[in-house]
Design an enzyme around this catalytic site. Structure first.
Site, mmCIF file in Angstrom:
data_model
loop_
_atom_site.group_PDB
_atom_site.id
_atom_site.type_symbol
_atom_site.label_atom_id
_atom_site.label_comp_id
_atom_site.label_asym_id
_atom_site.label_seq_id
_atom_site.Cartn_x
_atom_site.Cartn_y
_atom_site.Cartn_z
ATOM 1 N N ASN A 1 -2.264 -2.434 13.600
ATOM 2 C CA ASN A 1 -3.720 -2.303 13.559
ATOM 3 C C ASN A 1 -4.210 -1.057 14.299
ATOM 4 O O ASN A 1 -5.056 -0.323 13.794
ATOM 5 C CB ASN A 1 -4.388 -3.551 14.145
ATOM 6 C CG ASN A 1 -4.048 -4.793 13.338
ATOM 7 O OD1 ASN A 1 -3.442 -4.692 12.273
ATOM 8 N ND2 ASN A 1 -4.409 -5.964 13.845
ATOM 9 N N TYR B 1 -9.480 -6.497 13.019
ATOM 10 C CA TYR B 1 -8.814 -5.994 11.820
ATOM 11 C C TYR B 1 -8.792 -7.080 10.750
ATOM 12 O O TYR B 1 -8.539 -8.252 11.038
ATOM 13 C CB TYR B 1 -7.373 -5.533 12.110
ATOM 14 C CG TYR B 1 -6.667 -5.093 10.833
ATOM 15 C CD1 TYR B 1 -6.847 -3.807 10.332
ATOM 16 C CD2 TYR B 1 -5.893 -5.984 10.084
ATOM 17 C CE1 TYR B 1 -6.272 -3.412 9.137
ATOM 18 C CE2 TYR B 1 -5.312 -5.589 8.883
ATOM 19 C CZ TYR B 1 -5.504 -4.307 8.418
ATOM 20 O OH TYR B 1 -4.937 -3.921 7.231
ATOM 21 N N ASN C 1 -17.364 27.449 -22.740
ATOM 22 C CA ASN C 1 -18.065 26.380 -22.032
ATOM 23 C C ASN C 1 -17.850 26.454 -20.518
ATOM 24 O O ASN C 1 -16.743 26.740 -20.065
ATOM 25 C CB ASN C 1 -17.579 25.020 -22.536
ATOM 26 C CG ASN C 1 -17.890 24.822 -24.007
ATOM 27 O OD1 ASN C 1 -18.920 25.283 -24.496
ATOM 28 N ND2 ASN C 1 -16.986 24.159 -24.711
ATOM 29 N N GLU D 1 -19.419 22.105 -14.892
ATOM 30 C CA GLU D 1 -19.801 20.768 -15.368
ATOM 31 C C GLU D 1 -18.989 19.673 -14.678
ATOM 32 O O GLU D 1 -19.520 18.644 -14.243
ATOM 33 C CB GLU D 1 -19.564 20.650 -16.873
ATOM 34 C CG GLU D 1 -20.478 21.513 -17.708
ATOM 35 C CD GLU D 1 -20.001 21.523 -19.150
ATOM 36 O OE1 GLU D 1 -20.329 20.582 -19.890
ATOM 37 O OE2 GLU D 1 -19.280 22.465 -19.542
ATOM 38 N N THR E 1 -40.542 25.625 -10.146
ATOM 39 C CA THR E 1 -40.818 24.269 -9.684
ATOM 40 C C THR E 1 -41.013 23.458 -10.951
ATOM 41 O O THR E 1 -41.517 23.995 -11.956
ATOM 42 C CB THR E 1 -42.083 24.177 -8.792
ATOM 43 O OG1 THR E 1 -43.223 24.467 -9.614
ATOM 44 C CG2 THR E 1 -42.045 25.129 -7.627
ATOM 45 N N HIS E 2 -40.598 22.221 -10.953
ATOM 46 C CA HIS E 2 -40.655 21.373 -12.163
ATOM 47 C C HIS E 2 -39.904 22.016 -13.332
ATOM 48 O O HIS E 2 -40.224 21.758 -14.488
ATOM 49 C CB HIS E 2 -42.102 21.099 -12.598
ATOM 50 C CG HIS E 2 -42.998 20.667 -11.479
ATOM 51 N ND1 HIS E 2 -43.255 19.350 -11.179
ATOM 52 C CD2 HIS E 2 -43.691 21.400 -10.563
ATOM 53 C CE1 HIS E 2 -44.079 19.282 -10.138
ATOM 54 N NE2 HIS E 2 -44.344 20.516 -9.741
ATOM 55 N N LYS F 1 -8.528 3.490 2.053
ATOM 56 C CA LYS F 1 -7.688 4.682 1.941
ATOM 57 C C LYS F 1 -7.834 5.491 0.664
ATOM 58 O O LYS F 1 -8.079 6.700 0.705
ATOM 59 C CB LYS F 1 -6.218 4.296 2.125
ATOM 60 C CG LYS F 1 -5.994 3.835 3.527
ATOM 61 C CD LYS F 1 -4.603 3.460 3.846
ATOM 62 C CE LYS F 1 -4.629 2.879 5.240
ATOM 63 N NZ LYS F 1 -5.578 1.737 5.376
ATOM 64 N N GLN G 1 -7.534 -2.148 4.361
ATOM 65 C CA GLN G 1 -6.567 -1.317 3.646
ATOM 66 C C GLN G 1 -7.236 -0.579 2.473
ATOM 67 O O GLN G 1 -6.757 0.453 2.028
ATOM 68 C CB GLN G 1 -5.422 -2.207 3.132
ATOM 69 C CG GLN G 1 -4.322 -1.462 2.418
ATOM 70 C CD GLN G 1 -3.094 -2.335 2.259
ATOM 71 O OE1 GLN G 1 -2.412 -2.639 3.230
ATOM 72 N NE2 GLN G 1 -2.829 -2.780 1.048
ATOM 73 N N LYS H 1 -17.213 29.188 -29.025
ATOM 74 C CA LYS H 1 -17.709 28.591 -27.782
ATOM 75 C C LYS H 1 -16.996 29.065 -26.528
ATOM 76 O O LYS H 1 -15.796 29.296 -26.504
ATOM 77 C CB LYS H 1 -17.571 27.067 -27.855
ATOM 78 C CG LYS H 1 -18.498 26.431 -28.887
ATOM 79 C CD LYS H 1 -19.872 26.191 -28.318
ATOM 80 C CE LYS H 1 -19.772 25.155 -27.280
ATOM 81 N NZ LYS H 1 -20.832 24.287 -27.085
ATOM 82 N N SER I 1 -13.577 25.661 -27.152
ATOM 83 C CA SER I 1 -13.718 24.440 -27.933
ATOM 84 C C SER I 1 -12.577 24.361 -28.928
ATOM 85 O O SER I 1 -12.112 25.376 -29.438
ATOM 86 C CB SER I 1 -15.062 24.477 -28.667
ATOM 87 O OG SER I 1 -15.013 23.630 -29.796
ATOM 88 N N SER J 1 0.815 -1.218 0.000
ATOM 89 C CA SER J 1 0.000 0.000 0.000
ATOM 90 C C SER J 1 0.847 1.265 0.000
ATOM 91 O O SER J 1 0.306 2.368 0.006
ATOM 92 C CB SER J 1 -0.927 0.001 1.217
ATOM 93 O OG SER J 1 -0.173 -0.145 2.407
HETATM 94 N N1 ARG Z 1 -1.440 -1.299 5.474
HETATM 95 C C1 ARG Z 1 -2.372 -1.765 6.451
HETATM 96 C C2 ARG Z 1 -3.713 -1.058 6.258
HETATM 97 O O1 ARG Z 1 -3.714 -0.086 5.593
HETATM 98 C C3 ARG Z 1 -1.853 -1.483 7.820
HETATM 99 C C4 ARG Z 1 -2.300 -2.419 8.855
HETATM 100 C C5 ARG Z 1 -1.776 -3.750 8.578
HETATM 101 N N2 ARG Z 1 -1.984 -4.670 9.660
HETATM 102 C C6 ARG Z 1 -1.806 -5.957 9.482
HETATM 103 N N3 ARG Z 1 -1.985 -6.700 10.499
HETATM 104 N N4 ARG Z 1 -1.467 -6.462 8.321
HETATM 105 O O2 ARG Z 1 -4.721 -1.484 6.727
#
Ligand code: ARG
Length: 457
Positions: free
Chosen positions: A110, A317, A285, A290, A155-156, A325, A322, A283, A277, A23
């Site tokens: 964790n 956990y 825009n 948007e 309205t509408h 994120k 993960q 144009k 454009s 990660s």
């Molecule tokens: N990279 C993990 C997460 O984002 C961190 C926690 C990992 N804990 C574990 N026991 N593998 O959740």
């Protein structure tokens, strides 16, 4: 490279596994909050006598150096350490030597990652709340310049009754007020410290969870260590509040897109907030509005994604978490960019009051006012409604508007009509005649502005 948890293993992980589970490519976003959390943890460990003061100083100085480097973007996060937590420990140990290995005493990734997510989300909440205020202030400023600018209220998407442009814009300021309050209310549940929960069951060390919590500015600590490491409700709440906020911004954007079309011609957005454009030279825009409307999709998607990730998870956990994120980070960036653009786009737009007035004049928007007129002369509303309906039908047939009908025609429909009817179907007067609390009349608008400003602080 040897994994920090390599002791139990006889084999290297498959390289595809490393790529799949890593990660660090995205959770490096947590570097600074991760280091701040570790700093507080180290201070607590020393205060509780779990590590020596000497080790604390070494660890803290090392963490401070890492934080400075991370802030300057000078750390090459190493993909052979799967996440930000392992990377920080690895870089710290490289810097301060084996003492770095004491950092993770009485802590698990964790509770560490839960802590990071709380700290990150708290910062995000504060940022969003501040930026909501800026947009609200822009709406209030434009509204105050246009208390007497009248346009059709719809309205509408059919012209309904004349309203003040200020009233229309303030409706959005109130939506944003609810958004602001939603983030504030959610903040109470973000600001609880999970650190000290360990992997799930707490720790055998005499840690002081209140010490770390206080140092990191938390209001409280989780009462249940299993809840502490498995809770992501605060992320979901943030994403839910973000979804409602961006839905509001999208609705406002939709009005800006409509109003800036040639068909409405109610506003002109500043050149600085439009694009051209590649083929049609004429144009201009409203791309920003948007795109802001379009960004709702990804934010809703992130909310659904995290809800789905959490739905089947047993205590406590699970690595699935993960996946909380990237959607959160993307939402924070999306909201920040959208909120930053809205205020200047509103402040620089040109309002075409004449086109708005024309739209009100060439319409039957004051039909209710005419019915109310008859009611004031003693007629039951339903009967008045019928008479005005027939008058409108007559106008449509003749190709004219209510103010163009002679009094004699009115009187053919009801003897209660007098010369003064024309005053009450004059659009500006119709707006000012609205006296009920929360209405579009000038006095009610003043009170509304006062109420809003008081809430905005
Ligand atoms: N990279 C993990 C997460 O984002 C961190 C926690 C990992 N804990 C574990 N026991 N593998 O959740």
């Amino acid at each position: 490279m040897e994994k920090l948890w390599g002791g139990r293993f006889q084999k290297q992980t498959h390289q595809l596994v490393d790529a799949f589970t890593s990660s660090i490519a995205f959770d490096q976003e947590l570097a600074l909050v991760d280091i701040a959390g570790s700093r507080a943890h180290v201070n607590m460990l020393a205060a509780a006598g779990i590590i020596s003061d000497e080790d604390r100083t070494i660890l803290r100085d090392g963490l401070d150096q890492l934080a400075a480097k991370a802030a300057a973007g000078e750390i090459a996060w190493d993909t052979s350490h799967e996440d930000i937590h392992m990377n920080v420990e690895y870089h710290l140990t490289k810097l301060v030597g084996p003492v770095g290995g004491r950092l993770h005493t009485a802590r698990s990734r964790n509770d560490q990652v839960a802590l990071d997510m709380h700290l990150y989300t708290r910062e995000a909440v504060d940022m969003v709340m501040e930026k909501i205020r800026v947009v609200q202030k822009a709406l209030v400023a434009v509204a105050e310049n246009h208390i007497d600018t009248v346009l059709p209220g719809y309205t509408h998407l059919q012209r309904a009754q004349p309203v003040s442009l200020a009233h229309h814009l303030l409706a959005y300021a109130w939506m944003l007020q609810r958004d602001w309050e939603r983030f504030r209310d959610g903040r109470a549940r973000v600001n609880i410290c999970p650190l000290g929960a360990g992997a799930l069951a707490g720790t055998t060390f005499p840690i002081d969870r209140r010490h770390t919590a206080a140092e990191l500015g938390f209001d409280d600590v989780y009462a249940n260590s299993m809840d502490a490491v498995s809770d992501r409700d605060f992320v979901i709440e943030f994403l839910a509040a973000a979804s409602i906020l961006i839905m509001h911004m999208s609705r406002l954007s939709e009005e800006l897109v409509l109003w800036s079309s040639e068909e409405f011609h109610f506003i002109e957005l500043d050149d600085a907030f439009c694009t051209g454009s590649s083929i049609m030279p004429q144009k201009k825009n409203p791309d920003v509005a948007e795109l802001l409307r379009g960004k709702t999709g990804r934010v809703y998607g992130h909310l659904l994604a995290v809800l789905t990730v959490l739905k089947g998870l047993p205590m406590t956990y699970n690595k699935d978490m993960q996946e909380d994120k990237e959607g959160l980070f993307d939402t924070v960036k999306t909201l920040s960019g959208a909120l930053d653009l809205l205020a200047p786009m509103l402040e620089t737009m040109r309002v075409n009051g004449q086109a708005m007035e024309k739209a009100v004049a060439e319409d039957y928007a004051c039909a209710v006012d005419l019915a109310d007129y008859l009611v004031r002369q003693g007629m039951p509303f339903r009967e008045a409604h019928g008479i005005v309906g027939r008058l409108v039908f007559h106008c449509i047939k003749e190709g004219c508007y209510l103010h163009q009908l002679p009094l004699s025609t009115y009187q053919e429909h009801s003897e209660l009509f007098g010369e003064d009817l024309y005053q009450c179907i004059e659009p500006k007067a119709a707006v000012q005649n609205r006296v009920s609390e929360g209405s579009t009349g000038r006095e009610a608008l003043r009170q509304q502005l006062d109420r809003l400003k008081e809430k905005m602080g």
